[in-house]
Design a protein around this motif. Structure first.
Motif, mmCIF file in Angstrom:
data_model
loop_
_atom_site.group_PDB
_atom_site.id
_atom_site.type_symbol
_atom_site.label_atom_id
_atom_site.label_comp_id
_atom_site.label_asym_id
_atom_site.label_seq_id
_atom_site.Cartn_x
_atom_site.Cartn_y
_atom_site.Cartn_z
ATOM 1 N N UNK B 1 76.723 68.340 32.731
ATOM 2 C CA UNK B 1 76.038 68.813 31.456
ATOM 3 C C UNK B 1 75.575 70.140 31.458
ATOM 4 N N UNK B 2 75.682 70.929 30.510
ATOM 5 C CA UNK B 2 74.980 72.089 30.270
ATOM 6 C C UNK B 2 74.334 72.037 28.887
ATOM 7 N N UNK B 3 73.050 72.954 28.866
ATOM 8 C CA UNK B 3 72.526 72.936 27.773
ATOM 9 C C UNK B 3 72.043 74.567 27.788
ATOM 10 N N UNK B 4 71.800 75.375 26.431
ATOM 11 C CA UNK B 4 71.259 76.441 26.311
ATOM 12 C C UNK B 4 69.945 76.403 25.910
ATOM 13 N N UNK B 5 68.866 76.790 26.407
ATOM 14 C CA UNK B 5 67.501 76.634 25.826
ATOM 15 C C UNK B 5 66.946 78.132 25.603
ATOM 16 N N UNK B 6 66.631 78.382 24.330
ATOM 17 C CA UNK B 6 66.396 79.828 24.133
ATOM 18 C C UNK B 6 67.093 80.758 24.451
ATOM 19 N N UNK B 7 68.312 80.840 24.676
ATOM 20 C CA UNK B 7 69.280 81.749 24.913
ATOM 21 C C UNK B 7 69.730 81.871 26.371
ATOM 22 N N UNK B 8 68.893 80.813 27.251
ATOM 23 C CA UNK B 8 69.225 80.871 28.730
ATOM 24 C C UNK B 8 70.117 79.427 28.853
ATOM 25 N N UNK B 9 71.294 79.730 29.698
ATOM 26 C CA UNK B 9 72.175 78.329 29.985
ATOM 27 C C UNK B 9 71.406 77.694 31.161
ATOM 28 N N UNK B 10 71.317 76.412 31.174
ATOM 29 C CA UNK B 10 70.912 75.388 32.298
ATOM 30 C C UNK B 10 72.125 74.459 32.637
ATOM 31 N N UNK B 11 72.495 74.328 33.955
ATOM 32 C CA UNK B 11 73.293 73.062 34.366
ATOM 33 C C UNK B 11 71.988 72.186 34.306
ATOM 34 N N UNK B 12 72.530 70.849 34.076
ATOM 35 C CA UNK B 12 71.255 69.740 34.017
ATOM 36 C C UNK B 12 71.854 68.761 35.038
ATOM 37 N N UNK B 13 70.797 68.403 35.630
ATOM 38 C CA UNK B 13 70.949 67.554 36.827
ATOM 39 C C UNK B 13 70.498 66.208 36.566
ATOM 40 N N UNK B 14 69.514 65.819 35.546
ATOM 41 C CA UNK B 14 68.829 64.381 35.097
ATOM 42 C C UNK B 14 70.235 63.681 34.674
ATOM 43 N N UNK B 15 70.222 62.430 34.786
ATOM 44 C CA UNK B 15 71.180 61.566 34.174
ATOM 45 C C UNK B 15 71.450 61.831 32.891
ATOM 46 N N UNK B 16 72.505 61.282 32.356
ATOM 47 C CA UNK B 16 72.854 61.439 30.789
ATOM 48 C C UNK B 16 71.796 60.762 29.882
ATOM 49 N N UNK B 17 71.418 59.854 30.367
ATOM 50 C CA UNK B 17 70.662 59.033 29.238
ATOM 51 C C UNK B 17 69.117 59.463 29.227
ATOM 52 N N UNK B 18 68.707 60.403 30.198
ATOM 53 C CA UNK B 18 67.140 60.877 30.339
ATOM 54 C C UNK B 18 66.888 61.814 28.801
ATOM 55 N N UNK B 19 66.053 61.341 28.222
ATOM 56 C CA UNK B 19 65.573 62.142 27.120
ATOM 57 C C UNK B 19 65.425 63.616 27.241
ATOM 58 N N UNK B 20 66.078 64.249 26.443
ATOM 59 C CA UNK B 20 66.054 65.575 26.147
ATOM 60 C C UNK B 20 64.593 66.325 26.656
ATOM 61 N N UNK B 21 63.659 65.597 26.019
ATOM 62 C CA UNK B 21 62.406 66.028 26.146
ATOM 63 C C UNK B 21 62.056 65.936 27.622
ATOM 64 N N UNK B 22 62.391 64.763 28.572
ATOM 65 C CA UNK B 22 61.795 64.943 29.921
ATOM 66 C C UNK B 22 62.953 65.945 30.581
ATOM 67 N N UNK B 23 64.044 66.251 30.202
ATOM 68 C CA UNK B 23 64.902 67.336 30.798
ATOM 69 C C UNK B 23 63.951 68.772 30.705
ATOM 70 N N UNK B 24 63.791 68.977 29.188
ATOM 71 C CA UNK B 24 63.063 70.185 29.146
ATOM 72 C C UNK B 24 61.680 70.376 30.103
ATOM 73 N N UNK B 25 60.724 69.338 29.910
ATOM 74 C CA UNK B 25 59.471 69.329 30.364
ATOM 75 C C UNK B 25 59.538 69.232 31.949
ATOM 76 N N UNK B 26 60.320 68.124 32.521
ATOM 77 C CA UNK B 26 60.217 67.997 33.871
ATOM 78 C C UNK B 26 61.202 68.757 34.795
ATOM 79 N N UNK B 27 62.480 68.672 34.256
ATOM 80 C CA UNK B 27 63.588 69.510 35.065
ATOM 81 C C UNK B 27 63.427 71.109 34.920
ATOM 82 N N UNK B 28 63.261 71.429 33.606
ATOM 83 C CA UNK B 28 63.489 72.620 33.341
ATOM 84 C C UNK B 28 61.849 73.419 33.062
ATOM 85 N N UNK B 29 60.875 72.814 33.286
ATOM 86 C CA UNK B 29 59.367 73.100 33.237
ATOM 87 C C UNK B 29 59.385 73.987 31.933
#
Ligand SMILES: Cc1cc2nc3c(=O)[nH]c(=O)nc-3n(C[C@H](O)[C@H](O)[C@H](O)COP(=O)(O)OP(=O)(O)OC[C@H]3O[C@@H](n4cnc5c(N)ncnc54)[C@H](O)[C@@H]3O)c2cc1C
Ligand code: FES
Ligand code: FES
Lengths: 269, 171
Positions: B1-29
């Motif tokens: 999975x990939x998301x673009x946050x504030x213009x920067x692309x990120x490949x996501x490692x967290x599982x698909x059911x992980x809330x976006x909030x946790x991906x932003x805060x914990x995985x992408x800091x």
């Protein structure tokens, strides 16, 4: 970096169908499958591991979203967000507009609202009332294949079915009356929906008097006299105490809401 | 999975059911979105997903796959605040600040949708957001000012106001 997320979902197989046929096949007989519509109820349950399903079926891309109107017969896909319903005629539109807030209505789905379970402290399937009032039917999949049935009987077995769509004939007139919510985070403690069909038949339903929406047959039988119908409605329900209101309060207010809805229906030619 | 946050692309490692909030805060800091209740009830986690305000604690990241996300970090910079941020500062619409990033993004979405300075419409747009500090009036004032296109010289915001003059002395 590995996530430190609370979501303990590693053991859950995630299914992401891209068509209705794929969704039906992935659901199978529903055993061990958690359906995720908008996720506004189930995501926290997954995050906090109150739910640990073997499989999670994500409906967002399954092509189950959209509203069609063929000669007054309206069909709504189960994964349609509530925001798309707010302009539908009463009682459905006004009820949808009264659910949650803009952000919730943008993702919460019709299917999730119809299948919203017995909540932790209060009922939360507000649209069940209006859809009962318009005599809606639900198309669903599960053991025995795809079937269409009245919402009443679907509600009894919703746990074992995958809702695909809901249909109804646009009523000649409709009305919705609800107790005001102090804040958008509160669910509606009590609401009454009414609809008059093309043949003049009046159907009434309530939410907030049990874990899911119910018809009010005694009130319907007395519909010509709103006062009497309000009193009669009490024979149709057995409300409970919960976090939102006491059973006593609900019994006091139900006749008022029934009266309001019937008076409104009388006013709409 | 990939998301673009504030213009920067990120490949996501967290599982698909992980809330976006946790991906932003914990995985992408990316810690602008706050975890107030983690169950949809407060709005502190609200971000824009393809321009729409969304409670990121309720959104499985799979539902944001391929989307453009805007967090408060993407609204403006400390040197160059977005107009809605300037309005919040000028109107003292933040106290502890915990609700503020969610409020700002919901307000930005309201303004992007052509929202006016009508207080009822603003309250409706921000209805899902809880603030324990401000009493909301200043937040509504700030959004209304931004909707009117007002601009502020923040170096002058407090000048001549909110100054306590104490008189008296030894007797
Ligand atoms: C802040 C807040 C305010 C809210 N306010 C209200 C309110 O005012 N009124 C109200 O009624 N609710 C309210 N809710 C509850 C909830 O948002 C709604 O009931 C919503 O419609 C649920 O839909 P969903 O798609 O998000 O459900 P999900 O969380 O995806 O699913 C809910 C349940 O239905 C099942 N399910 C979902 N789709 C299907 C399907 N197609 N077939 C079979 N089963 C399915 C799921 O497995 C689960 O058991 C609120 C929630 C929050 C967080
Ligand atoms: S943390 Fe998402 S709504 Fe409270
Ligand atoms: S400023 Fe503290 S919660 Fe809003």
């Amino acid at each position: 970096m590995a996530t430190a997320s609370l979501a303990g979902t590693a053991a859950t197989e995630v299914l992401r169908p891209t068509s209705e046929a794929e969704a039906v096949e992935a659901f199978g007989d529903g055993d061990g499958v958690l359906v995720v519509g908008g996720g506004t109820i189930v995501v926290p349950d997954l995050t906090y591991r109150r739910l640990r399903p073997a499989k999670a079926l994500l409906l967002k891309d399954a092509g189950l979203s959209g509203i069609e109107n063929e000669g007054g017969r309206v069909t709504i896909g189960a994964a349609t967000p509530l925001a798309a319903l707010v302009d539908l005629p009463a009682p459905i539109g006004p009820c949808a507009a009264n659910i949650g807030d803009r952000e919730i209505r943008g993702v919460a789905t019709v299917g999730g609202n119809l299948c919203a379970g017995e909540g932790y402290e209060a009922p939360r399937g507000d649209l069940q009332g209006p859809f009962l009032a318009v005599g809606a039917t639900v198309r669903s999949a599960g053991a025995g294949g795809i079937e269409e049935e009245p919402l009443e009987s679907f509600l009894e077995r919703r746990r074992s079915r995958l809702a695909l769509s809901i249909s109804f004939q646009t009523p000649a007139a409709g009305a919705f009356a609800a107790l005001d919510r102090p804040h958008t985070h509160d669910y509606t403690a009590l609401a009454v929906s009414g609809a008059r069909g093309a043949d003049g038949t009046i159907r009434l339903a309530a939410t907030g008097v049990g874990w899911w929406g119910v018809r009010l047959p005694s009130a319907e039988a007395a519909a010509d006299d709103p006062e009497a119908a309000g009193r009669a409605a009490l024979e149709d329900v057995d409300p409970q105490d919960d976090a939102l209101a006491s059973a006593w309060y609900r019994r006091k207010v139900l006749p008022v809401l029934v009266r309001t809805v019937l008076t409104e229906l009388e006013g709409v030619a | 999975m990939n998301i673009v946050v504030n213009g920067t692309a990120h490949a996501i490692e967290s599982g698909p059911l992980t809330p976006l909030l946790d991906v932003l805060r914990e995985e992408l800091e990316i810690t602008g979105p706050k975890a107030g209740c983690h169950q949809g009830g407060c709005g502190a986690c609200t971000v824009l997903v393809d321009g729409e305000p969304r409670r990121s604690c309720l959104l499985p990241v799979a539902y944001a796959d391929g989307a453009e996300i805007t967090t408060v970090e993407g609204l403006g910079t400390p040197e160059s605040l977005a107009p809605i941020q300037q309005a919040f500062v000028h109107h003292y619409a933040a106290q502890c600040g915990f609700c503020t990033s969610g409020m700002l993004l919901a307000a930005q979405a309201y303004l992007d949708g052509g929202g006016t300075d009508d207080p009822e419409a603003i309250q409706e747009a921000l209805g899902g957001h809880v603030c324990r500090c401000t009493g909301y009036a200043k937040i509504v004032d700030a959004v209304a000012a931004a909707a009117r296109g007002e601009s502020f010289d923040l170096t002058q915001t407090a000048v001549g106001k909110y100054t306590t003059v104490t008189t008296g002395g030894a007797t």
